[in-house]
Design an enzyme around this catalytic site. Structure first.
Site, mmCIF file in Angstrom:
data_model
loop_
_atom_site.group_PDB
_atom_site.id
_atom_site.type_symbol
_atom_site.label_atom_id
_atom_site.label_comp_id
_atom_site.label_asym_id
_atom_site.label_seq_id
_atom_site.Cartn_x
_atom_site.Cartn_y
_atom_site.Cartn_z
ATOM 1 N N GLU A 127 0.860 -1.180 0.000
ATOM 2 C CA GLU A 127 0.000 0.000 0.000
ATOM 3 C C GLU A 127 0.903 1.239 0.000
ATOM 4 O O GLU A 127 1.847 1.285 0.783
ATOM 5 C CB GLU A 127 -0.896 0.032 1.232
ATOM 6 C CG GLU A 127 -1.909 1.160 1.161
ATOM 7 C CD GLU A 127 -2.904 1.192 2.319
ATOM 8 O OE1 GLU A 127 -2.812 0.360 3.236
ATOM 9 O OE2 GLU A 127 -3.764 2.073 2.277
ATOM 10 N N GLY A 268 2.828 2.282 10.622
ATOM 11 C CA GLY A 268 2.643 1.610 11.905
ATOM 12 C C GLY A 268 2.459 0.124 11.679
ATOM 13 O O GLY A 268 3.129 -0.705 12.279
ATOM 14 N N ALA A 269 1.549 -0.198 10.783
ATOM 15 C CA ALA A 269 1.263 -1.593 10.490
ATOM 16 C C ALA A 269 0.438 -1.654 9.213
ATOM 17 O O ALA A 269 -0.048 -0.631 8.748
ATOM 18 C CB ALA A 269 0.479 -2.228 11.631
ATOM 19 N N GLU A 271 -2.505 -4.024 6.899
ATOM 20 C CA GLU A 271 -3.555 -5.030 7.067
ATOM 21 C C GLU A 271 -3.613 -6.088 5.973
ATOM 22 O O GLU A 271 -4.679 -6.635 5.712
ATOM 23 C CB GLU A 271 -4.898 -4.313 7.142
ATOM 24 C CG GLU A 271 -5.391 -3.691 5.813
ATOM 25 C CD GLU A 271 -5.055 -2.214 5.625
ATOM 26 O OE1 GLU A 271 -4.113 -1.727 6.294
ATOM 27 O OE2 GLU A 271 -5.720 -1.552 4.827
ATOM 28 N N ASN A 272 -2.504 -6.428 5.306
ATOM 29 C CA ASN A 272 -2.517 -7.440 4.255
ATOM 30 C C ASN A 272 -3.383 -8.635 4.658
ATOM 31 O O ASN A 272 -3.300 -9.108 5.778
ATOM 32 C CB ASN A 272 -1.100 -7.955 4.001
ATOM 33 C CG ASN A 272 -0.078 -6.848 4.018
ATOM 34 O OD1 ASN A 272 -0.144 -5.951 3.213
ATOM 35 N ND2 ASN A 272 0.843 -6.892 4.979
ATOM 36 N N GLU A 305 -5.812 -3.090 12.580
ATOM 37 C CA GLU A 305 -5.440 -3.874 11.398
ATOM 38 C C GLU A 305 -6.359 -5.081 11.255
ATOM 39 O O GLU A 305 -6.753 -5.442 10.157
ATOM 40 C CB GLU A 305 -3.976 -4.310 11.454
ATOM 41 C CG GLU A 305 -2.961 -3.177 11.641
ATOM 42 C CD GLU A 305 -3.086 -2.029 10.654
ATOM 43 O OE1 GLU A 305 -3.508 -2.271 9.517
ATOM 44 O OE2 GLU A 305 -2.787 -0.875 11.038
ATOM 45 N N HIS A 308 -9.673 -4.163 9.736
ATOM 46 C CA HIS A 308 -9.611 -3.946 8.288
ATOM 47 C C HIS A 308 -10.037 -5.184 7.506
ATOM 48 O O HIS A 308 -10.398 -5.079 6.337
ATOM 49 C CB HIS A 308 -8.184 -3.591 7.866
ATOM 50 C CG HIS A 308 -7.890 -2.117 7.853
ATOM 51 N ND1 HIS A 308 -8.733 -1.195 7.289
ATOM 52 C CD2 HIS A 308 -6.807 -1.416 8.297
ATOM 53 C CE1 HIS A 308 -8.182 0.020 7.400
ATOM 54 N NE2 HIS A 308 -7.030 -0.093 8.016
HETATM 55 ZN ZN ZN Z 1 -5.686 1.424 8.624
#
Ligand code: ZN
Length: 884
Positions: A127, A268-269, A271-272, A305, A308
């Protein structure tokens, strides 16, 4: 500007893709410098427009080896490659298979987009537009495909091989030297949700049974040796999974859910699908290494995450203009999750403070943009507080307007109607219009108009008529590209508070009752008359911060003191105190700038605080928030123009010192009483006690008195957890005393092997509000523990300075801006995303007093004049300097 200006991408130009991809089969042979990627894409014409369309695939930093169409090598004259595209101008107008072989170099990928290495681990970040750095692909979110990923690597280098979905096969090859794993994700997804990992990782495993009885394997992968620090993330994940089932009816959908922590990460992280990648900072925690705030952030980010999976993955965004559709909504969901797990008021106050600190500033400066921007040059620059936090506020307003039940029905409809689709904001809002029968077309302005609306509320009581008249006026200030604005839909939760603290019934003059205590302002001006008001009430408006606005009222200091003590709405109780403190601070800043000494008058703040401390009944975490004065950036924004950060710092420090002196007795008392509560417990009650105790300590140390300093030193040394240790050290670092250096050195000696803790050490030193800090930061950039290559280190030192040290960043000699600009220019070629984020720290430059404003402008011009800027930095500097 030397960089060539590419035309912006515009929402109005959106058109559906000409080609869709049904399936993607990837075969990735990992190699540090030459990773071979074979992609097999099943393409199908989308059947729009009726004319034959070329196949246009995005691609960046790829070495093309071969390309085949339905098994036959595609002759060179049938396709064209450029630096960022591969075009087949006359493809067959029927479904066909395209096989593309490319080679990429993960080791030289310092942008941390696409496939790169963090330490020795191979990881991906796709992303927003990173997948095009792995293979040629229509890299846009409305192309959703089913992915099967085979990864192959030397076993010794990458014993763990992960990708999205479920594991379907694995085995050895090459006599056991190499091995492979095949992962299949049955859910169609856009390319930005693709992920794979290869490396030497340890894992912690747990299980979760979903509401329909499915068993899900949960795994968290970390660097070997750090397994013991995953417990909190795992518990947070399980809580989040359960909460999404009960609060939104959403169940997890694969056999396995994985989190991988990596140390080099821009965000930060991420969400794959089924394989979340995390900045290790947001996974690893133990009471000895992480503060209560770290624990809270980990829980919130793990939950975010995970959420998501439905809001972002199962239903994704049609295009990047709709980013708030997944981010605003998911931030709203993670805020609700946290509020349900602990005190709702404390969570709300914390969220609003963060919103005002970051988003309100953004909305008031040259980088202001709508929650859904209409155009962009570089999408990476729109992962902003406006899209995330204001985006969440917009969703919250839908809940306030509709009420919780209708809101939930609307969410259910959204999930049912759009599952498996790439959706738009209009489609989302339509679900709430459909379930409520409301016309939400005016509400859509929240997505298209930038700027923080200002509402002026003037209330007056008519004893003769026993009525209360409330006049409301709204205005949205001009923002770049938007000079005149329309009236917004503003839901205002309201209370009329009686002198005994209770609420009067809300009966409008025309006989209507205010719907659930919410007034909805839709016109530029409105007058409301409440009937049967038997005593002069005090107005409590925008309760719970029902709308993300700036509210200006005619409440007197007496009214605010009353609300700070008696308002039934805890948010507004805090807000009243906060408003009182802000007024006083602004007055004191003017006094200081006029060259006069600040008077001892405190507008009754001390009394209000003393009452809060002694009355009892309030939860400790709430009292701790009351004891925390408005931040310097917030005071600056309230002042709005001709801002002098040094005067703000001085006024705020003086007030802290005065409160610390006047309230010394109850503060010491609380501090001691709360110290007896220990031992350490990580639960919400323990978090609250520590927050209050450390807020008391902070005010006491602000007096600079030796008994208070001694207590801080003792707490630093005796602490059995990071929260108390950091709190003591951080309050000490604000005082120019010899104990400070000794404690900082001791901290380094204790934790020098642990980069995430040393980041705290960098931040503490970067935020010392003294002129020597600048040189100290320059020295620290040469420290062996620092690296410009690691985003966490840069954020901990340079970013923390620019955002957390208003006085020194805004030095009157401009050298604070100089440091940031030099860092931006040095970073730009290596990691443009990180450089652009850092540069946006200058976003409030126009509000400064003339001397600093000129220096900040000069600093921005230096960036603008630099050769070959990245699109990321070039976009920020152009918007920052634009005359608008
Ligand atoms: Zn997000």
């Amino acid at each position: 500007m030397r960089t060539e200006e590419s035309p912006p991408v515009r929402l109005a130009d959106y058109r559906p893709p000409d080609w869709l991809v049904e399936t993607v089969e990837l075969d990735i042979a990992l190699h540090p410098e030459a990773t071979l990627v074979r992609a097999s894409l099943l393409l199908r014409p989308n059947g729009i427009g009726g004319v034959p369309a070329p196949v246009v695939l995005d691609g960046e930093a790829l070495a093309l080896r071969s390309i085949k169409l339905d098994g036959a090598t595609l002759p060179q004259e049938q396709y064209v490659t450029t630096a960022n595209r591969l075009t087949i101008s006359q493809p067959p107008q029927r479904p066909f298979r395209l096989e593309i072989e490319t080679v990429i170099n993960p080791s030289t990928n310092t942008q941390l987009q696409g496939l790169y290495r963090s330490g020795s681990t191979y990881c991906t970040q796709c992303e927003a537009e990173g997948f095009r750095r792995i293979t040629y692909f229509p890299d846009r979110p409305d192309v959703m495909a089913i992915y099967t990923t085979r990864i192959e690597a030397e076993k010794a280098h990458a014993p763990v091989l992960l990708a999205n979905g479920n594991l379907v096969a694995r085995g050895d090859i090459d006599g056991g030297n190499r091995h492979f794993a095949i992962w299949h994700d049955p859910f169609p997804k856009p390319s930005y949700l693709f992920a794979m990992i290869g490396g030497k990782l340890a894992c912690v495993e747990d299980h979760f049974q979903t509401m329909s009885g499915q068993d899900v394997t949960l795994r968290i992968y970390v660097e070997p040796g750090k397994e013991a620090r995953c417990g909190h993330a795992m518990e947070s994940l399980k809580r989040a999974m359960r909460w999404d089932e009960t609060a939104f009816g959403r169940e997890y959908d694969l056999d396995i859910f994985m989190i991988v922590a990596v140390s080099d990460f821009n965000m930060g992280a991420m969400e794959n699908k089924g394989l979340n990648t995390f900045n290790d900072k947001y996974v690893l925690a133990s009471p000895e290494t992480a503060t209560d705030a770290d624990f809270d952030r980990i829980e919130a980010i793990v939950a975010h995450e995970y959420f998501h999976n439905w809001t972002g993955n199962r239903i994704t965004c049609r295009d990047w203009f709709q980013l708030c559709l997944k981010e605003g909504l998911t931030v709203f969901r993670d805020q609700e999750f946290t509020a349900d797990g602990r005190s709702r008021a404390v969570e709300r106050i914390s969220d609003v403070r963060a919103l005002r600190a970051h988003q309100f500033d953004e909305d008031a400066g040259p980088l202001a943009h709508p929650v859904r921007p209409a155009q962009y040059h570089e999408i990476n620059n729109f992962y902003t507080s406006t899209v995330y936090e204001k985006g969440a506020e917009v969703v919250r307003m839908l809940q306030v307007l509709l009420g919780p039940q209708k809101f939930r029905t609307g969410m259910d409809l959204y999930f049912a109607r759009h599952d498996g689709q790439a959706a738009t904001v209009e489609q989302f809002v339509q679900c709430f219009a459909d379930v409520s029968g409301r016309d939400l077309s005016q509400f859509m302005l929240w997505y298209s108009q930038a700027g923080t609306p200002e509402v002026v509320a003037t209330g007056s009581y008519d004893a003769l008529r026993r009525s209360y008249r409330l006049e409301l006026a709204q205005r949205v200030p001009p923002t770049p590209g938007q000079t005149s604005k329309q009236a917004m839909v503003i839901p205002l939760a309201v209370g009329l508070v009686r002198r005994d603290g209770g609420d009067l019934p809300l009966k409008l003059g025309d006989g209507r009752a205010a719907d659930r205590g919410v007034l909805t302002l839709t016109e530029p001006h409105a007058t409301l008359v409440f009937a049967d008001v038997d005593q002069a009430p005090v107005l409590s408006l925008n309760r719970g911060f029902s709308a993300p606005i700036k509210l200006i009222t005619n409440l007197s200091a007496d009214d605010l003191r009353f609300l700070a003590r008696c308002d039934g709405d805890l948010f507004n109780r805090w807000q009243a105190f906060h408003g009182l403190a802000t007024r006083l601070l602004i007055d004191n800043v003017s006094t200081l700038r006029a060259g006069t000494a600040i008077a001892g008058e405190d507008s009754g703040l001390t009394d209000a605080l003393a009452a809060t401390l002694t009355l009892g009944g309030n939860e400790p975490a709430f009292v701790a928030l009351m004891l925390t004065l408005p931040g310097e950036a917030e005071i600056a924004r309230e002042i709005g123009q001709n801002v002098d950060p040094e005067a703000i710092f001085a006024a705020r420090s003086a007030l802290k010192m005065m409160l610390g002196n006047k309230l010394a007795a109850p503060l010491f008392d609380h501090y001691r009483r709360l110290s007896e509560r220990i031992p350490y417990r990580p639960d919400p009650a323990g978090v609250g006690w520590r927050a209050l105790r450390n807020a008391c300590l902070d005010l006491l140390v602000a007096t600079g008195k030796s008994d208070a300093i001694a207590i801080a030193v003792r707490q630093y040394q005796a602490a059995d957890n990071m929260t108390d240790r950091i709190a003591a050290l951080s309050t000490l670092t604000l005082c120019d005393v010899p104990e400070r250096r000794a404690a900082l050195d001791n901290f380094y000696d204790r934790y020098h092997g642990d980069p995430l803790i040393i980041d705290k050490w960098f931040t503490l030193q970067a935020t010392i509000p003294e002129p020597a800090t600048l040189d100290r930061i320059k020295e620290l950039t040469a420290h062996p523990a620092f690296s410009f290559g690691n985003p966490n280190r840069v954020r901990a030192l340079i970013h923390a300075f620019a955002l957390g040290n208003q006085k020194e960043f805004n030095r009157p000699d401009g050298m604070g801006y100089g440091l940031v600009v030099e860092t931006v220019l040095a970073l730009d070629q290596k990691n443009p995303q990180l450089a652009a984020r850092l540069l946006s720290a200058l976003k409030s430059w126009r509000a400064l007093e003339p001397g600093r404003r000129a220096l900040a402008q000069e600093a921005l011009r230096r960036v603008s004049a630099a050769p070959s800027l990245s699109p990321d930095v070039s976009d920020i500097v152009r918007r920052s300097l634009a005359e608008d």
